[in-house]
Design an enzyme around this catalytic site. Structure first.
Site, short mmCIF file in Angstrom:
data_model
loop_
_atom_site.label_atom_id
_atom_site.label_comp_id
_atom_site.label_asym_id
_atom_site.label_seq_id
_atom_site.Cartn_x
_atom_site.Cartn_y
_atom_site.Cartn_z
N GLU A 1 91.22 20.52 44.57
CA GLU A 1 91.30 20.82 43.13
C GLU A 1 90.18 21.73 42.68
OE1 GLU A 1 91.68 17.46 40.53
OE2 GLU A 1 92.75 16.35 42.06
N CYS B 1 88.27 14.19 38.06
CA CYS B 1 88.09 14.43 39.49
C CYS B 1 89.15 13.75 40.37
CB CYS B 1 86.70 13.91 39.82
SG CYS B 1 86.10 14.35 41.41
S1 SF4 Z 1 82.00 11.37 42.21
FE1 SF4 Z 1 81.35 10.30 44.09
S2 SF4 Z 1 83.26 9.86 45.17
FE2 SF4 Z 1 83.75 11.41 43.62
S3 SF4 Z 1 83.61 13.36 44.68
FE3 SF4 Z 1 81.60 12.99 43.72
S4 SF4 Z 1 80.38 11.92 45.30
FE4 SF4 Z 1 82.53 11.83 45.94
#
Ligand code: SF4
Length: 343
Positions: free
Chosen positions: A90, A330
């Site tokens: 993404e 995310c």
């Molecule tokens: S928030 Fe944590 S789990 Fe998500 S991509 Fe970033 S490091 Fe990885």
């Protein structure tokens, strides 16, 4: 061996030299890939045809935009990029008054296990190679124009793929390439101390952001399993070295979760941690995912938290919410499409 279009200038010059070519051919090829954003050697008119045919056996990497989702609320766009092994990653493109900023993925999936993040739900699949990061920028540049700044905050932990991330940044920064200054690049980490120290003791002046999310060790451990490996004391010692060596402030990402990290004691502890450090605190109201049962605070509580931080002398902003209607948090889109495709 890295593909031709993801080698640093000096490495590409050496590759060409090993093929019996003058080093300026390596420079021409580098400019073709990274300044002209060329993808097909047949269109590299600066190289003689015989050399292009010679190079035809060496691999090139590619990245394509598979899906684009445009926000109806603002000019934010979200992309799913397709890699050569059909995996999806993404990216988000945001329009600001100074130009475009783009959020870049550094891994397919992630093994850090942060409970509020969808990117980690199926663990780490693999690291991205340098071109798989460059290609995210080049593809959006082809469609929308030059990108002003990037943040490595899509799927993946950049410091878990640091070798490739540094090659990516060096190529992007090269005056013969795109170019984008290190100062316009922000690397966001959940707190991998060896990587922070490595960044502190080199001379690329990239920006560093820590996903802090709580000033309390135990609460942080409950949100981010990696916190058990590197505690806050150790992380802040490493960040202090980064600031001392490079003279740069650190940004702190703070996802506001109602009742978990927006209490009075959180404010007091944040003050102790940040007040005497070069810092910028970025408040991000939680974007809930199905598997994480916590709530986003109401707007009034977010504003109150910010005001209290300001009153304590902290340098604080609330992240402008962009693309809220396109599932822009995310990892959520990638997960949905990969499930549909059975990946
Ligand atoms: S928030 Fe944590 S789990 Fe998500 S991509 Fe970033 S490091 Fe990885």
């Amino acid at each position: 061996m890295l593909a031709l279009n993801e080698q640093r200038l000096e490495d590409l010059e050496k590759t060409l030299k090993d093929l019996g070519q003058a080093s300026f051919r390596g420079r021409q090829l580098f400019e073709y890939f990274h300044k002209q954003l060329g993808k097909d050697l047949d269109t590299c008119s600066t190289l003689p045809k015989s050399l292009r045919e010679n190079l035809g056996d060496l691999p090139l990497k590619s990245v394509d935009i598979a899906h684009t989702f445009a926000s109806k609320k603002d000019q934010t766009k979200k992309f799913l990029f397709r890699l050569e092994d059909q995996r999806l990653i993404e990216g988000v493109l945001m329009k600001n008054n100074y130009g475009y900023s783009q959020c870049i993925s550094t891994q397919v999936g992630c093994r850090m296990g942060c409970h509020f993040c969808a990117s980690t739900k199926n663990g780490l699949v693999r690291n991205l190679s340098p071109y798989e990061m460059l290609g995210q920028i080049y593809e959006t540049t082809r469609r929308y124009g030059k990108i002003h700044s990037i943040i490595l905050m899509g799927s993946g932990e950049p410091l878990d793929n640091l070798e490739n991330v540094l090659i990516f940044m060096d190529i992007l920064n090269s005056p013969l390439g795109y170019p984008m200054s290190y100062r316009n690049m922000t690397l966001s980490t959940c707190g991998l101390v060896p990587g922070i120290l490595q960044l502190a003791h080199q001379d690329r002046k990239v920006n560093l952001a820590l996903s802090l999310h709580s000033p309390f060790q135990k609460i942080r451990e409950g949100m981010m399993p990696i916190a058990k490996r590197y505690d806050l004391k150790e992380i802040f010692q490493a960040l202090d070295q980064y600031t001392d060596q490079l003279g740069r402030r650190v940004s702190y990402e703070y996802t506001l979760i109602d009742g978990v990290n927006n209490r009075e004691e959180d404010l007091e502890e944040l003050k102790k941690l940040l007040k005497n450090r070069l810092h910028h605190l970025n408040l991000i109201p939680l974007n809930p995912i199905d598997e994480y049962g916590e709530d986003r605070p109401e707007r009034a509580k977010v504003l109150y938290f910010k005001k209290r931080c300001e009153d304590m002398g902290l340098n604080v902003t609330i992240r402008r919410e962009q693309g809220g209607d396109i599932n822009a948090s995310c990892g959520q889109l990638r997960q949905k499409f990969e499930e549909e495709e059975g990946l």
